[in-house]
Design a protein around this motif. Structure first.
Motif, PDB file in Angstrom:
ATOM      1  N   GLY A  84     -89.892 -41.251 -54.001  1.00 51.32           N
ATOM      2  CA  GLY A  84     -89.809 -40.104 -53.099  1.00 51.32           C
ATOM      3  C   GLY A  84     -89.149 -40.487 -51.783  1.00 51.32           C
ATOM      4  O   GLY A  84     -88.323 -39.750 -51.244  1.00 51.32           O
ATOM      5  N   ALA A  85     -89.514 -41.658 -51.253  1.00 51.40           N
ATOM      6  CA  ALA A  85     -88.916 -42.136 -50.000  1.00 51.40           C
ATOM      7  C   ALA A  85     -87.419 -42.350 -50.157  1.00 51.40           C
ATOM      8  O   ALA A  85     -86.629 -41.968 -49.280  1.00 51.40           O
ATOM      9  CB  ALA A  85     -89.602 -43.430 -49.561  1.00 51.40           C
ATOM     10  N   THR A  86     -87.023 -42.935 -51.278  1.00 52.23           N
ATOM     11  CA  THR A  86     -85.595 -43.154 -51.536  1.00 52.23           C
ATOM     12  C   THR A  86     -84.856 -41.819 -51.586  1.00 52.23           C
ATOM     13  O   THR A  86     -83.779 -41.669 -50.994  1.00 52.23           O
ATOM     14  CB  THR A  86     -85.412 -43.927 -52.863  1.00 52.23           C
ATOM     15  OG1 THR A  86     -86.085 -45.179 -52.756  1.00 52.23           O
ATOM     16  CG2 THR A  86     -83.949 -44.151 -53.175  1.00 52.23           C
ATOM     17  N   ALA A  87     -85.438 -40.838 -52.272  1.00 47.08           N
ATOM     18  CA  ALA A  87     -84.808 -39.517 -52.371  1.00 47.08           C
ATOM     19  C   ALA A  87     -84.775 -38.806 -51.017  1.00 47.08           C
ATOM     20  O   ALA A  87     -83.775 -38.157 -50.679  1.00 47.08           O
ATOM     21  CB  ALA A  87     -85.556 -38.668 -53.405  1.00 47.08           C
ATOM     22  N   LEU A  88     -85.837 -38.932 -50.241  1.00 49.02           N
ATOM     23  CA  LEU A  88     -85.852 -38.322 -48.898  1.00 49.02           C
ATOM     24  C   LEU A  88     -84.793 -38.954 -48.005  1.00 49.02           C
ATOM     25  O   LEU A  88     -84.056 -38.247 -47.314  1.00 49.02           O
ATOM     26  CB  LEU A  88     -87.233 -38.467 -48.264  1.00 49.02           C
ATOM     27  CG  LEU A  88     -88.272 -37.453 -48.697  1.00 49.02           C
ATOM     28  CD1 LEU A  88     -89.683 -37.941 -48.379  1.00 49.02           C
ATOM     29  CD2 LEU A  88     -88.005 -36.114 -48.020  1.00 49.02           C
ATOM     30  N   ARG A  89     -84.715 -40.271 -48.012  1.00 49.54           N
ATOM     31  CA  ARG A  89     -83.728 -40.960 -47.167  1.00 49.54           C
ATOM     32  C   ARG A  89     -82.290 -40.612 -47.575  1.00 49.54           C
ATOM     33  O   ARG A  89     -81.394 -40.601 -46.751  1.00 49.54           O
ATOM     34  CB  ARG A  89     -83.947 -42.464 -47.238  1.00 49.54           C
ATOM     35  CG  ARG A  89     -85.181 -42.913 -46.492  1.00 49.54           C
ATOM     36  CD  ARG A  89     -85.288 -44.440 -46.443  1.00 49.54           C
ATOM     37  NE  ARG A  89     -86.511 -44.826 -45.790  1.00 49.54           N
ATOM     38  CZ  ARG A  89     -87.541 -45.418 -46.406  1.00 49.54           C
ATOM     39  NH1 ARG A  89     -87.463 -45.717 -47.693  1.00 49.54           N
ATOM     40  NH2 ARG A  89     -88.625 -45.730 -45.733  1.00 49.54           N
ATOM     41  N   ALA A  90     -82.076 -40.315 -48.848  1.00 47.74           N
ATOM     42  CA  ALA A  90     -80.741 -39.954 -49.339  1.00 47.74           C
ATOM     43  C   ALA A  90     -80.418 -38.481 -49.109  1.00 47.74           C
ATOM     44  O   ALA A  90     -79.324 -38.029 -49.448  1.00 47.74           O
ATOM     45  CB  ALA A  90     -80.630 -40.290 -50.824  1.00 47.74           C
ATOM     46  N   GLY A  91     -81.370 -37.732 -48.542  1.00 43.48           N
ATOM     47  CA  GLY A  91     -81.136 -36.310 -48.286  1.00 43.48           C
ATOM     48  C   GLY A  91     -81.150 -35.461 -49.538  1.00 43.48           C
ATOM     49  O   GLY A  91     -80.555 -34.384 -49.574  1.00 43.48           O
ATOM     50  N   LEU A  92     -81.863 -35.906 -50.583  1.00 37.90           N
ATOM     51  CA  LEU A  92     -81.874 -35.202 -51.860  1.00 37.90           C
ATOM     52  C   LEU A  92     -83.021 -34.211 -52.001  1.00 37.90           C
ATOM     53  O   LEU A  92     -82.937 -33.284 -52.803  1.00 37.90           O
ATOM     54  CB  LEU A  92     -81.971 -36.219 -53.008  1.00 37.90           C
ATOM     55  CG  LEU A  92     -80.773 -37.138 -53.182  1.00 37.90           C
ATOM     56  CD1 LEU A  92     -81.123 -38.267 -54.146  1.00 37.90           C
ATOM     57  CD2 LEU A  92     -79.577 -36.353 -53.684  1.00 37.90           C
ATOM     58  N   LYS A 119    -100.861 -47.054 -49.090  1.00 39.12           N
ATOM     59  CA  LYS A 119     -99.477 -46.651 -49.340  1.00 39.12           C
ATOM     60  C   LYS A 119     -99.256 -45.265 -48.748  1.00 39.12           C
ATOM     61  O   LYS A 119     -99.935 -44.305 -49.114  1.00 39.12           O
ATOM     62  CB  LYS A 119     -99.181 -46.634 -50.833  1.00 39.12           C
ATOM     63  CG  LYS A 119     -97.710 -46.309 -51.134  1.00 39.12           C
ATOM     64  CD  LYS A 119     -97.427 -46.251 -52.607  1.00 39.12           C
ATOM     65  CE  LYS A 119     -97.360 -47.664 -53.142  1.00 39.12           C
ATOM     66  NZ  LYS A 119     -96.915 -47.676 -54.552  1.00 39.12           N
ATOM     67  N   ALA A 120     -98.296 -45.177 -47.851  1.00 36.35           N
ATOM     68  CA  ALA A 120     -98.010 -43.915 -47.166  1.00 36.35           C
ATOM     69  C   ALA A 120     -97.392 -42.902 -48.117  1.00 36.35           C
ATOM     70  O   ALA A 120     -96.586 -43.241 -48.980  1.00 36.35           O
ATOM     71  CB  ALA A 120     -97.070 -44.152 -45.992  1.00 36.35           C
ATOM     72  N   ALA A 121     -97.774 -41.636 -47.925  1.00 37.12           N
ATOM     73  CA  ALA A 121     -97.218 -40.553 -48.739  1.00 37.12           C
ATOM     74  C   ALA A 121     -95.784 -40.240 -48.338  1.00 37.12           C
ATOM     75  O   ALA A 121     -94.980 -39.841 -49.172  1.00 37.12           O
ATOM     76  CB  ALA A 121     -98.075 -39.300 -48.597  1.00 37.12           C
ATOM     77  N   LEU A 122     -95.483 -40.407 -47.067  1.00 36.16           N
ATOM     78  CA  LEU A 122     -94.145 -40.125 -46.553  1.00 36.16           C
ATOM     79  C   LEU A 122     -93.576 -41.386 -45.903  1.00 36.16           C
ATOM     80  O   LEU A 122     -94.305 -42.134 -45.253  1.00 36.16           O
ATOM     81  CB  LEU A 122     -94.187 -38.982 -45.530  1.00 36.16           C
ATOM     82  CG  LEU A 122     -94.601 -37.630 -46.101  1.00 36.16           C
ATOM     83  CD1 LEU A 122     -94.878 -36.632 -44.983  1.00 36.16           C
ATOM     84  CD2 LEU A 122     -93.535 -37.089 -47.039  1.00 36.16           C
TER      85      LEU A 122
END
Length: 187
Positions: A129-137, A154-157
């Protein structure tokens, strides 16, 4: 075109797992589980990290069992009928239906999946999820905030540059869980 949706059950202080990797405090009751099932009905593809996949693959064993409560039977049916892409460098095979392994999370490939999709996609697991958020997806975020603070884990965001969100909805449940639904302003 499909949206990419990130959903997580989190503690009030923002963790999906406690310091020991536990998440028993996050187990949804029937009311919350029913809401989660409803959200999954429009999902055509689950994008999952290896650990999240290994946690969820038990739903394949539950598929078709008649001795489970309705919300569990319903989720098992959703799981079984949804395409699953597992991103893992170490997993060699999977035994669940409609599942394939990808070695690399390629943002451009995910953009193409979204563009070609007839249904929404869901990204599961904090790291993926973090990877997808950082990629703007990620287009939408659903957080189910449990009435507990676990003090670390482990953080949710992810830590991320400032990202603006629009509140699309909120719901509270009898067990104290609050569901917040946001649209992500990408770009």
């Amino acid at each position: 075109m499909g949206k990419l949706i990130y959903a997580a059950i989190t503690s009030l202080d923002g963790y999906i797992e406690d310091r020991d990797g536990g998440f028993a405090w996050a187990m949804p009751d029937d009311e919350v589980h029913s809401c989660i099932n409803h959200l999954q009905e429009d999902i055509g593809t689950f994008l999952l990290g290896r650990r999240m996949f290994q946690t969820l693959q038990v739903w394949e064993e539950f598929y078709g069992k008649t001795d489970l409560i309705k919300v569990m039977r319903d989720y098992a049916t959703l799981w079984h009928g949804t395409d699953k892409v597992v991103f893992s460098k170490t997993l060699d095979e999977v035994s669940t239906s409609r599942t394939r392994i990808e070695r690399v999370f390629d943002p451009e490939a995910i953009r193409r999946m979204k563009a070609d999709a007839d249904h929404d996609l869901s990204v599961g697991g904090a790291e993926l999820g973090a990877t997808a958020l950082r990629a703007g997806l990620v287009d939408e975020i659903h957080l189910f905030i449990s009435p507990v603070m676990v003090g670390g884990g482990k953080a949710a965001l992810p830590e991320i540059k400032e990202t603006r969100l629009d509140l699309l909805g909120q719901q509270h449940f009898g067990n104290g869980v609050v569901h917040l639904h946001y649209a992500v302003r990408n770009g």
